[in-house]
Design a protein around this motif. Structure first.
Motif, PDB file in Angstrom:
ATOM      1  N   GLY A 466      -6.366  -4.032  -5.987  1.00  0.00           N
ATOM      2  CA  GLY A 466      -6.081  -2.710  -6.532  1.00  0.00           C
ATOM      3  C   GLY A 466      -5.061  -2.737  -7.651  1.00  0.00           C
ATOM      4  N   MET A 467      -4.407  -3.851  -7.854  1.00  0.00           N
ATOM      5  CA  MET A 467      -3.427  -4.001  -8.941  1.00  0.00           C
ATOM      6  C   MET A 467      -3.271  -5.486  -9.242  1.00  0.00           C
ATOM      7  N   ASP A 468      -2.740  -5.777 -10.393  1.00  0.00           N
ATOM      8  CA  ASP A 468      -2.473  -7.175 -10.741  1.00  0.00           C
ATOM      9  C   ASP A 468      -1.290  -7.688  -9.917  1.00  0.00           C
ATOM     10  N   LEU A 469      -1.421  -8.915  -9.407  1.00  0.00           N
ATOM     11  CA  LEU A 469      -0.360  -9.491  -8.568  1.00  0.00           C
ATOM     12  C   LEU A 469      -0.095 -10.929  -8.991  1.00  0.00           C
ATOM     13  N   MET A 493       1.134  -1.654  -2.092  1.00  0.00           N
ATOM     14  CA  MET A 493       1.761  -2.968  -2.246  1.00  0.00           C
ATOM     15  C   MET A 493       1.489  -3.845  -1.025  1.00  0.00           C
ATOM     16  N   ARG A 494       1.426  -3.231   0.150  1.00  0.00           N
ATOM     17  CA  ARG A 494       1.186  -3.997   1.377  1.00  0.00           C
ATOM     18  C   ARG A 494      -0.193  -4.648   1.340  1.00  0.00           C
ATOM     19  N   LYS A 495      -1.159  -3.959   0.777  1.00  0.00           N
ATOM     20  CA  LYS A 495      -2.511  -4.496   0.674  1.00  0.00           C
ATOM     21  C   LYS A 495      -2.524  -5.768  -0.175  1.00  0.00           C
ATOM     22  N   CYS A 496      -1.802  -5.743  -1.298  1.00  0.00           N
ATOM     23  CA  CYS A 496      -1.719  -6.929  -2.168  1.00  0.00           C
ATOM     24  C   CYS A 496      -1.116  -8.114  -1.435  1.00  0.00           C
ATOM     25  N   VAL A 497      -0.041  -7.859  -0.704  1.00  0.00           N
ATOM     26  CA  VAL A 497       0.658  -8.931   0.018  1.00  0.00           C
ATOM     27  C   VAL A 497      -0.264  -9.562   1.050  1.00  0.00           C
ATOM     28  N   GLU A 498      -1.012  -8.733   1.778  1.00  0.00           N
ATOM     29  CA  GLU A 498      -1.911  -9.255   2.810  1.00  0.00           C
ATOM     30  C   GLU A 498      -3.025 -10.098   2.196  1.00  0.00           C
ATOM     31  N   LEU A 545       9.354   4.739  -6.038  1.00  0.00           N
ATOM     32  CA  LEU A 545       8.587   5.636  -6.904  1.00  0.00           C
ATOM     33  C   LEU A 545       7.203   5.928  -6.326  1.00  0.00           C
ATOM     34  N   LEU A 546       6.580   4.941  -5.672  1.00  0.00           N
ATOM     35  CA  LEU A 546       5.243   5.145  -5.113  1.00  0.00           C
ATOM     36  C   LEU A 546       5.233   6.165  -3.984  1.00  0.00           C
ATOM     37  N   LEU A 547       6.410   6.406  -3.373  1.00  0.00           N
ATOM     38  CA  LEU A 547       6.484   7.440  -2.334  1.00  0.00           C
ATOM     39  C   LEU A 547       6.145   8.814  -2.900  1.00  0.00           C
ATOM     40  N   PHE A 548       6.419   9.002  -4.204  1.00  0.00           N
ATOM     41  CA  PHE A 548       6.191  10.314  -4.811  1.00  0.00           C
ATOM     42  C   PHE A 548       4.727  10.502  -5.235  1.00  0.00           C
TER      43      PHE A 548
END
Length: 704
Positions: A466-469, A493-498, A545-548
């Protein structure tokens, strides 16, 4: 049959007759030596007087009489002969003969009184018989005639320096008397004779040097005369001085003859210029303390130090033929100044800063000038680093800056990074650079791992982060320690880490990933009403920031519970996003202080003239404190390792000798504090690596 006790007076009268005969033999009379029966009778009499039941056990009285015998002999026979006449040579000859007679008397008497040495003295912890005799001679003879003997010895040495022939064998025998009186230890000799001899030698050659300078000797003539004096002193001292004194005497002569000339020609000038340089740098630092030019402090200092060193090395090499003492004066001046603090920063830190500025992007053009980077690195590492006493401070500062250059892609050239590490390795050894080499290796492998991850994603189109990592894999032991918190990542972000964890487990199952979010950075697309702006932020800022994305307004406590960050870290992040230059969040109430009652709202009307902005976190200037803490920990391990290494080879070693050898082994990296060494020894004893000798607490034993 009733046992007959020996009364003290009766027994002592018989013993005295034997002592009188012994004295006559020692003094050279024609009286025959003791036969075996006489020796055994004297020994048995003393034995019986010591083993009788109280109150007839006369051990203590006989011990006292033993000492009085020497005192009486010295006062009646030795001192009168030594005080006769005024001829110093005769006095020294009599002293040597008297000592030889004294040793014979001591040897025979200790045999007669041997029972005291075996049983009585150890039980009472008294001086042994040999020590009693030595102490009597030292206290009554050497202390009484100390000044006369010392003056006579120094007088003979003076005569030889002025070209007269002297009796070197006599001089050696006199010096041996002082050494032997010390029972093999050098304290008596050093205190009573050596110290004055060295002082007199220093005064003698100091006058020589001054007279040569006043007479305006040419430098060549001065050095020729000085070398001839040094040669003669070495040759003479080898005939009558102990080797330890010989070395000290030669060093004293060298110091007095060559130091004045070196100071006049080199050191004073170098010191003056270095003092001027450091004053200039400190003034610059004060003037620029609040300006953007403050970062040039390291460049100014290091560049000018290198230039000064080149200048005076050329003088020593070209004008003074590389003579040792001129190099020594030059080195001593630089050692003093290269270990001074400048504007609250150590030279070790400034040297690391200089290298960092030279190696990071945008720094090489500005700092190298007309010289190539390689030449500059060569001079810095080979010229200045050897003068730094605390090289481990430099290594730690350098390692932290290297980590930033590698992790944040600030290094201008990886070949230069490897080159300077190679130069440091050649200068300081492999242990000095092992962690740095590990960091560069990790960085290279991390690039390969990242490429593999990108290939993995291309080969598995159904897996979409879903994003560049980009992830940099580091080895824990090589890199500096970094503070990191157990952040609750947003779902994106958790999805990228997993996904990355799943990929990495296909590469290895024996390594555990620990995420250091404090080093991460993110590019977040901010969709504001005026325009879209790309925000370059830290991982923590991005997570907040992603919380918003799911809420327009959040309170302090809500943010804290969702991110699970400690208060001090959360305050810094919120401050950077709401109270700094870029107000991405609107804070209520509108103050500069973050408090638990505050609320935060996404600022949809935020705008800026740039389309890409970097939002920094408030600085936390704790690098110096962290370096000192890490270095202190490393020093404890280094001292422990050195002590264990020494004791493992020695098995049994004295405290003072252990300290000296430990300092010698570690001095190439830092100067260990004596108190710290003592603490580490105590700790190793507690951990059963060492133990104290039961009879002497100042001796350690290695525990196998």
């Amino acid at each position: 049959m009733e046992y007959k006790y020996i009364e003290f007076n009766e027994g002592w009268d018989f013993i005295q007759e034997g002592i009188k005969k012994l004295k006559r033999i020692v003094e050279g009379s024609s009286e025959p030596d003791f036969n075996s029966e006489e020796r055994m009778t004297l020994y048995n009499t003393i034995y019986n007087m010591c083993t009788q039941r109280p109150p007839y056990d006369y051990s203590q009285r006989l011990y006292d009489k033993y000492g009085e015998t020497f005192e009486e002999y010295i006062n009646s026979e030795v001192l009168p002969s030594l005080r006769e006449g005024n001829d110093e040579v005769i006095m020294l000859q009599v002293l040597v003969r008297s000592w030889e007679k004294h040793k014979v008397l001591e040897r025979w008497l200790s045999r007669f009184f041997h029972y005291l040495d075996r049983y009585f003295i150890p039980r009472r912890s008294l001086c042994r018989l040999r020590d009693v005799g030595h102490n009597c001679f030292r206290d009554l003879v050497c202390r009484d005639l100390n000044a006369n003997v010392r003056n006579a010895v120094i007088g003979l040495i003076h005569k030889e320096r002025e070209g007269e022939q002297i009796d070197r064998a006599l001089l050696k025998n006199v010096i041996d008397v002082f050494v032997e009186i010390g029972k093999g230890q050098m304290e008596v000799y050093i205190e009573d004779l050596e110290a004055c001899l060295l002082k007199d030698t220093a005064e003698y050659y100091s006058c020589k040097a001054s007279s040569w300078i006043l007479e305006e000797y040419s430098y060549a003539d001065y050095i020729l005369n000085a070398e001839e004096c040094l040669r003669k002193e070495r040759e003479s001292a080898s005939h009558y001085l102990p080797s330890s004194s010989e070395h000290k005497l030669v060093r004293t002569v060298q110091h007095e003859l060559f130091e004045p000339l070196a100071n006049v020609l080199v050191r004073q000038k170098v010191t003056a210029e270095l003092t001027s340089l450091f004053q200039h740098v400190e003034d610059t630092a004060r003037n620029q303390a609040s300006s953007p030019g403050a970062g040039m402090l390291a460049q100014v200092l290091v560049t000018e130090l290198v230039e000064l060193h080149d200048k005076y090395t050329a003088y020593v090499t070209d004008c003074f033929k590389n003579y040792y003492h001129f190099h020594k004066a030059l080195n001593e001046a630089f050692e003093v100044f290269c270990n001074k603090a400048v504007a609250a920063s150590s030279c070790a830190e400034l040297l690391a800063t200089f290298c960092d500025n030279l190696l990071k992007k945008g720094g090489s053009e500005k700092l190298s000038g007309d010289q190539g980077i390689e030449e500059t690195l060569e001079k810095v590492i080979k010229t200045l680093l050897p003068y730094i006493s605390d090289k481990d401070h430099f290594a730690e500062f350098y390692r932290k800056r290297l980590a930033r250059r590698l992790l944040f892609d600030r290094s201008a050239n990886k070949d230069h990074e490897r080159s300077i590490i190679t130069k440091m390795k050649q200068q300081c050894g492999g242990q000095f650079t092992s962690k740095m080499e590990g960091m560069v290796t990790d960085w290279t492998l991390a690039r390969e791992t990242q490429n593999s991850f990108e290939d993995y994603l291309r080969c598995n189109p159904n897996i979409d982060p879903g994003m560049d990592l980009a992830v940099t894999i580091l080895t824990t032991g090589s890199w500096p320690s970094y503070e990191s918190f157990n952040l609750n990542l947003p779902s994106e972000m958790r999805k990228c880490v997993e996904i990355f964890k799943g990929f990495y487990e296909t590469k290895t199952k024996h390594r555990k990933l620990t995420w250091i979010y404090s080093l991460g950075s993110c590019n977040v697309v901010g969709k504001f009403e005026p325009k879209i702006i790309e925000l370059v932020v830290s991982t923590y800022q991005a997570a907040l920031l992603l919380l918003f994305n799911t809420a327009d307004r959040l309170g302090y406590s809500e943010i804290s519970s969702q991110l699970n960050l400690p208060e001090n870290a959360l305050v810094r992040i919120l401050h950077s996003l709401s109270c700094g230059k870029y107000e991405i969040l609107i804070k209520e109430p509108n103050t500069k202080i973050i408090s638990p009652n505050d609320t935060f709202e996404f600022n949809s009307m935020f705008t800026d003239k740039m389309i890409r902005i970097k939002i920094p976190l408030p600085p936390v200037d704790n690098e110096r404190r962290e370096v000192m803490k890490d270095v202190d920990n490393d020093r404890r391990y280094a001292i422990d390792a050195a002590i264990v290494r020494i004791m493992k080879s020695r098995k049994v070693f004295g405290h003072q000798e252990l300290v000296v050898e430990c300092v010698e082994q570690l001095r190439h990296m830092f100067k260990p504090d004596i108190k710290t060494i003592k603490k580490r020894v105590e700790d190793l004893i507690t951990r059963d690596y060492l133990e104290r000798d039961k009879e002497n607490q100042k001796i350690y034993r290695y525990v196998v």
